[in-house]
Design a protein around this motif. Structure first.
Motif, PDB file in Angstrom:
ATOM      1  N   VAL A  88       1.144  -0.692 -13.574  1.00 42.00           N
ATOM      2  CA  VAL A  88       2.192  -0.815 -12.645  1.00 42.00           C
ATOM      3  C   VAL A  88       1.991   0.059 -11.307  1.00 42.00           C
ATOM      4  O   VAL A  88       1.954  -0.378 -10.360  1.00 42.00           O
ATOM      5  N   ALA A  89       0.978   1.111 -11.709  1.00 45.04           N
ATOM      6  CA  ALA A  89       0.778   1.841 -10.615  1.00 45.04           C
ATOM      7  C   ALA A  89      -0.246   1.232  -9.794  1.00 45.04           C
ATOM      8  O   ALA A  89      -0.156   1.339  -8.384  1.00 45.04           O
ATOM      9  N   GLN A  90      -1.059   0.658 -10.017  1.00 45.40           N
ATOM     10  CA  GLN A  90      -2.358   0.050  -9.361  1.00 45.40           C
ATOM     11  C   GLN A  90      -1.748  -1.217  -8.652  1.00 45.40           C
ATOM     12  O   GLN A  90      -2.150  -1.677  -7.601  1.00 45.40           O
ATOM     13  N   PHE A  91      -0.785  -2.009  -9.483  1.00 47.67           N
ATOM     14  CA  PHE A  91       0.081  -3.200  -8.712  1.00 47.67           C
ATOM     15  C   PHE A  91       0.678  -2.486  -7.387  1.00 47.67           C
ATOM     16  O   PHE A  91       0.571  -3.170  -6.322  1.00 47.67           O
ATOM     17  N   PHE A  92       1.589  -1.469  -7.689  1.00 48.81           N
ATOM     18  CA  PHE A  92       2.245  -0.965  -6.436  1.00 48.81           C
ATOM     19  C   PHE A  92       1.293  -0.205  -5.287  1.00 48.81           C
ATOM     20  O   PHE A  92       1.650  -0.726  -4.081  1.00 48.81           O
ATOM     21  N   SER A  93       0.195  -0.040  -5.689  1.00 49.78           N
ATOM     22  CA  SER A  93      -0.670   0.655  -4.646  1.00 49.78           C
ATOM     23  C   SER A  93      -1.463  -0.479  -3.969  1.00 49.78           C
ATOM     24  O   SER A  93      -1.185  -0.532  -2.872  1.00 49.78           O
ATOM     25  N   GLU A  94      -1.780  -1.545  -4.453  1.00 54.76           N
ATOM     26  CA  GLU A  94      -2.239  -2.711  -4.013  1.00 54.76           C
ATOM     27  C   GLU A  94      -1.270  -3.348  -3.360  1.00 54.76           C
ATOM     28  O   GLU A  94      -1.591  -3.959  -2.185  1.00 54.76           O
ATOM     29  N   LEU A  95      -0.087  -3.346  -3.527  1.00 52.74           N
ATOM     30  CA  LEU A  95       0.866  -4.027  -2.594  1.00 52.74           C
ATOM     31  C   LEU A  95       1.178  -3.315  -1.428  1.00 52.74           C
ATOM     32  O   LEU A  95       1.346  -3.868  -0.221  1.00 52.74           O
ATOM     33  N   ALA A  96       1.284  -1.815  -1.587  1.00 47.13           N
ATOM     34  CA  ALA A  96       1.588  -0.958  -0.274  1.00 47.13           C
ATOM     35  C   ALA A  96       0.008  -1.255   0.752  1.00 47.13           C
ATOM     36  O   ALA A  96       0.496  -1.430   1.899  1.00 47.13           O
ATOM     37  N   VAL A  97      -1.083  -1.275   0.075  1.00 50.47           N
ATOM     38  CA  VAL A  97      -2.214  -1.571   0.843  1.00 50.47           C
ATOM     39  C   VAL A  97      -2.204  -2.843   1.662  1.00 50.47           C
ATOM     40  O   VAL A  97      -2.647  -3.104   2.542  1.00 50.47           O
ATOM     41  N   SER A  98      -1.715  -4.033   0.833  1.00 50.47           N
ATOM     42  CA  SER A  98      -1.679  -5.280   1.491  1.00 50.47           C
ATOM     43  C   SER A  98      -0.696  -5.257   2.571  1.00 50.47           C
ATOM     44  O   SER A  98      -0.429  -5.999   3.523  1.00 50.47           O
ATOM     45  N   ARG A  99       0.537  -4.373   2.611  1.00 49.52           N
ATOM     46  CA  ARG A  99       1.359  -4.236   3.650  1.00 49.52           C
ATOM     47  C   ARG A  99       0.931  -3.177   4.776  1.00 49.52           C
ATOM     48  O   ARG A  99       1.594  -2.663   5.631  1.00 49.52           O
ATOM     49  N   GLY A 100      -0.293  -2.644   4.655  1.00 50.04           N
ATOM     50  CA  GLY A 100      -0.812  -1.775   5.761  1.00 50.04           C
ATOM     51  C   GLY A 100      -0.675  -0.184   5.485  1.00 50.04           C
ATOM     52  O   GLY A 100      -1.328   0.574   6.263  1.00 50.04           O
TER      53      GLY A 100
END
Length: 116
Positions: A88-100
């Motif tokens: 879950v942490a990796q998913f949320f981090s990747e989502l944040a990165v995808s938004r800049g």
């Protein structure tokens, strides 16, 4: 942690322990810094642990931040149905990165140790 200031992390964590870990890892020889990081990542979290993470950056000359909090609990389900908080942490981090945003590191509470 390239875009996250030490002050932001300390303000987020609310503990001097995080500052001590950051200070010792930043000023220690590489072997000691790696050892301190290994100890932090070796923390085992209880099921249902609450995790918090934040990322900050400057947008249009103004400081901005995103905060994400989560908890994963499984009740009376086979182990094959469990959702690992690290996923879950990796998913949320990747989502944040995808938004800049810079990557988000999540910390367990009450134990102030990094999850990812």
């Amino acid at each position: 942690m390239s875009n996250m200031s030490r002050r932001s992390l300390l303000g987020y964590s609310g503990t001097t322990a995080a500052g001590a870990v950051l200070g010792s890892a930043a000023s220690a020889p590489p072997a000691q810094a790696a050892e301190a990081e290994a100890e932090a990542t070796a923390t085992e979290f209880e099921p249902g642990t609450f995790f918090k993470g934040m990322s900050s950056k400057e947008i249009n000359d103004y400081p901005a931040e995103v905060r994400i909090e989560f908890r994963v609990s499984t009740v009376e389900a086979p182990a094959s149905y469990n959702i690992d908080p690290l996923e879950v942490a990796q998913f949320f981090s990747e989502l944040a990165v995808s938004r800049g945003w810079p990557p988000v590191t999540f910390y367990g509470t009450p134990v102030q140790a990094p999850l990812n």
